[in-house]
Design an enzyme around this catalytic site. Structure first.
Site, mmCIF file in Angstrom:
data_model
loop_
_atom_site.group_PDB
_atom_site.id
_atom_site.type_symbol
_atom_site.label_atom_id
_atom_site.label_comp_id
_atom_site.label_asym_id
_atom_site.label_seq_id
_atom_site.Cartn_x
_atom_site.Cartn_y
_atom_site.Cartn_z
ATOM 1 N N TYR A 179 3.811 -2.841 -2.011
ATOM 2 C CA TYR A 179 3.716 -2.596 -3.146
ATOM 3 C C TYR A 179 4.598 -3.634 -3.454
ATOM 4 O O TYR A 179 5.814 -2.962 -3.140
ATOM 5 C CB TYR A 179 4.002 -1.453 -4.223
ATOM 6 C CG TYR A 179 2.447 -0.929 -4.367
ATOM 7 C CD1 TYR A 179 1.577 -0.830 -4.975
ATOM 8 C CD2 TYR A 179 1.598 -0.314 -3.192
ATOM 9 C CE1 TYR A 179 0.592 0.005 -5.174
ATOM 10 C CE2 TYR A 179 0.654 0.912 -2.926
ATOM 11 C CZ TYR A 179 0.061 0.865 -4.482
ATOM 12 O OH TYR A 179 -1.521 1.647 -4.534
ATOM 13 N N TYR A 199 0.199 10.237 -4.985
ATOM 14 C CA TYR A 199 -0.573 9.260 -3.847
ATOM 15 C C TYR A 199 -2.479 9.750 -3.533
ATOM 16 O O TYR A 199 -3.152 8.842 -3.830
ATOM 17 C CB TYR A 199 -0.706 8.537 -3.308
ATOM 18 C CG TYR A 199 -0.819 6.446 -2.870
ATOM 19 C CD1 TYR A 199 -0.519 6.136 -3.908
ATOM 20 C CD2 TYR A 199 -1.128 6.398 -1.770
ATOM 21 C CE1 TYR A 199 -0.516 4.679 -3.361
ATOM 22 C CE2 TYR A 199 -2.009 5.084 -1.641
ATOM 23 C CZ TYR A 199 -1.869 3.993 -2.811
ATOM 24 O OH TYR A 199 -2.110 3.172 -1.915
ATOM 25 N N HIS A 205 -5.919 5.248 6.016
ATOM 26 C CA HIS A 205 -4.336 4.414 6.333
ATOM 27 C C HIS A 205 -3.814 5.635 5.920
ATOM 28 O O HIS A 205 -3.406 6.569 5.179
ATOM 29 C CB HIS A 205 -4.342 3.543 4.676
ATOM 30 C CG HIS A 205 -4.943 2.211 4.808
ATOM 31 N ND1 HIS A 205 -4.078 1.357 3.806
ATOM 32 C CD2 HIS A 205 -5.750 1.806 6.045
ATOM 33 C CE1 HIS A 205 -4.504 -0.551 4.710
ATOM 34 N NE2 HIS A 205 -5.974 0.222 5.125
ATOM 35 N N LYS A 259 -5.780 5.389 -8.995
ATOM 36 C CA LYS A 259 -6.332 6.457 -9.713
ATOM 37 C C LYS A 259 -7.501 6.328 -10.305
ATOM 38 O O LYS A 259 -8.182 7.345 -10.276
ATOM 39 C CB LYS A 259 -5.777 7.047 -10.252
ATOM 40 C CG LYS A 259 -3.617 7.643 -9.711
ATOM 41 C CD LYS A 259 -3.960 8.746 -8.263
ATOM 42 C CE LYS A 259 -3.155 9.129 -7.603
ATOM 43 N NZ LYS A 259 -3.865 9.604 -6.285
ATOM 44 N N PRO A 298 -3.947 0.111 -12.843
ATOM 45 C CA PRO A 298 -4.418 -0.018 -11.123
ATOM 46 C C PRO A 298 -2.945 0.067 -10.331
ATOM 47 O O PRO A 298 -3.533 0.953 -9.484
ATOM 48 C CB PRO A 298 -4.929 -1.397 -10.588
ATOM 49 C CG PRO A 298 -4.179 -1.872 -11.880
ATOM 50 C CD PRO A 298 -4.334 -1.021 -12.973
#
Length: 389
Positions: free
Chosen positions: A200, A384, A72, A296, A292
Site C-alpha cells: 500500500y 486487517y 500472507h 473488508k 477497498p
C-alpha cells in the site's frame, strides 16, 4: 414455489448463506438477476480474513482455496522513504488468505447442486412483498413468465443497488454515507507480482496498491480523479505511473503485460443502520459498503452471514428467535468497526484534492508513529486480519 428462506442475490453473501442453511437442513432458494457467467465475470476482492476462510472450511468447500490460495503473513505500507512491514503473523498469530472473490464464488456455485441449493439465474424484475408479515413473498420474471416464491424469511444479499433495501419503509432506517473525491483505476494482468506481499503506497501523485490473485496473476491499482476515464490511461501510461508511485524497489520487479481487465471504481463508505424489517434481513453490500483499502467488503459479508445463518438455524431448529431479534445490533457493531478501519486507512494513504499542508503533515506523522510503534502496528494487524465475531 415455496421455501424457508428466499435469498436475493447470488454473490458471495447469498451463496454462503444458502450453503449454510442447506447444510443445516433448511430450505433456501437463491434468486439472481444476472446469468451465472456474468456473476463470475466480476473481478473483485482477493483478501480473505479468517472468518471467511473458516466459513468455507465449515461448509466443506475450502479444499481448492487451501490448495491454490496464498497465505500472507504481512503487508507493506510505503511512503516513498521506507517500507513499513505490518507483521500479521508475528503480531497476532494469524494470517490472511489471497484468494480471488471470483474463485470463491465459483466454488460455491459448483457445490450448489450437490447440496441441494437452488439458484435461479436471470430472475428479472425481482420485487419483495409483505416483508413485515410472517408470510413474505417475492415475484420475478423468468423466461418471460411471471413467477412467485413464498418464504418464511427473505435475505437481501443483492448489493448496494438491489431491491431489498428499497423494500424497507422510507422512514425506517438511516443511510450514513461518505463519498470520496477519487476512484481506483485497476488493472489485472497475467504477470508475476512485484512483491510477495501487498504494498500500500502513499505518493505525492496519489495512492497505489500492488496486489495479486496468484503467483502468476497480478492486480494493481492507482488513485485517480473521478473526472478521468479508461481512455485517459492506456496500459503503458498506467504501468509507468505504478512504477513511480510504488517506488524504485518495487518498480525494479514489476513485470508488464497486457490488461485482462481494467476498470475504475469510485470509493464510498456506507452503512444502513437497520438490517432487519419484519421478515426481511440485509447482508453484505445491501447493508454496507467500504472503500477497498482495508479489504473488508467480502469479509464483512461473511461475518453478516455467520450471524444471520446462526440466527435462522436457531429459529427453524429450536424455535429460538433471540438471534433474529439481535441480528441487526450484533452485525452492526462489527460493521462499524470495520468501516472505521477502512476509512482510517483510506484517509492515511490517499491524497485528497482539498487537503492542505497540515493534513499532509498529519499523514506523515501518523506513518512515522506506525513505523516506530509496535502497539500501532498491532492495532493495524488486528483489524486487517479481522476482528473476532
Amino acid at each position: 414455489m415455496k421455501t424457508d428462506v428466499a435469498i436475493i442475490g447470488a454473490g458471495p453473501a447469498g451463496l454462503l448463506l444458502g450453503h449454510s442453511l442447506r447444510k443445516a437442513g433448511i430450505n433456501a432458494v437463491v434468486l439472481e438477476h444476472r446469468s451465472a457467467e456474468r456473476v463470475l465475470s466480476r473481478i473483485r476482492a482477493g483478501i480473505l480474513e479468517q472468518v471467511s476462510v473458516s466459513l468455507m472450511d465449515e461448509l466443506g468447500l475450502g479444499e481448492r482455496m487451501h490448495a491454490e490460495g496464498l497465505p500472507h503473513d504481512g503487508f507493506l505500507l510505503a511512503d516513498g522513504e521506507r517500507n513499513i512491514r505490518i507483521d500479521l503473523k508475528g503480531l497476532t498469530g494469524q494470517s490472511v488468505m489471497v484468494y480471488g472473490q471470483t474463485e470463491l464464488t465459483k466454488d460455491l456455485m459448483d457445490a450448489a447442486p450437490e447440496r441441494g441449493l437452488d439458484i435461479i439465474y436471470e430472475a428479472e424484475g425481482v420485487e419483495l412483498h409483505d416483508v413485515n408479515s410472517d408470510s413474505p413473498y417475492v415475484t420475478y420474471t423468468k423466461g418471460g413468465k411471471e413467477e412467485r416464491l413464498d418464504a418464511r424469511f427473505i435475505a437481501g444479499c443483492d448489493g448496494f443497488h438491489g431491491p431489498s433495501r428499497k423494500a424497507f419503509p422510507k422512514d425506517f432506517g438511516v443511510e450514513h454515507e461518505k463519498v470520496y473525491p477519487f476512484g481506483w483505476l485497476g488493472i489485472l494482468a497475467d504477470v508475476p507480482p512485484c512483491n510477495e506481499e501487498l504494498i500500500y503506497a502513499s505518493h505525492e501523485n496519489g495512492f497505489a496498491l500492488a496486489s495479486m490473485r496468484s503467483k502468476t496473476r497480478s492486480r494493481y491499482y492507482i488513485q485517480i480523479p473521478l473526472t478521468e476515464t479508461l481512455e485517459d490511461w492506456p496500459d503503458d501510461k498506467l504501468w509507468d505511473e505504478l512504477a513511480v508511485r510504488l517506488g524504485p524497489e518495487a518498480a525494479a520487479n514489476i513485470t508488464r503485460g497486457p490488461a485482462i481487465e481494467k476498470s475504475i471504481a469510485p470509493l464510498r463508505s456506507f452503512v444502513f443502520d437497520q438490517l432487519r424489517y419484519g421478515s426481511l434481513f440485509l447482508a453484505g453490500d445491501a447493508a454496507h459498503v467500504v472503500p477497498p483499502t482495508g479489504a473488508k467488503g467480502l469479509n464483512l459479508a461473511s461475518s453478516d452471514v455467520a450471524y444471520l445463518s446462526r440466527a435462522l438455524i436457531q429459529h427453524f431448529k429450536n424455535g429460538d428467535d433471540s438471534g433474529i431479534d439481535s441480528y441487526s445490533e450484533t452485525a452492526l457493531a462489527r460493521i462499524w468497526k470495520s468501516e472505521r478501519f477502512s476509512w482510517s486507512l483510506t484517509m492515511l494513504m490517499h491524497r485528497f484534492p482539498d487537503a492542505g499542508g497540515f493534513d499532509r503533515r498529519m499523514q506523515v506523522a501518523e506513518l512515522d508513529y506506525i513505523a516506530q510503534s509496535k502497539a500501532a502496528q498491532t492495532s493495524i494487524a488486528e483489524n486487517y486480519i479481522g476482528l473476532p465475531l
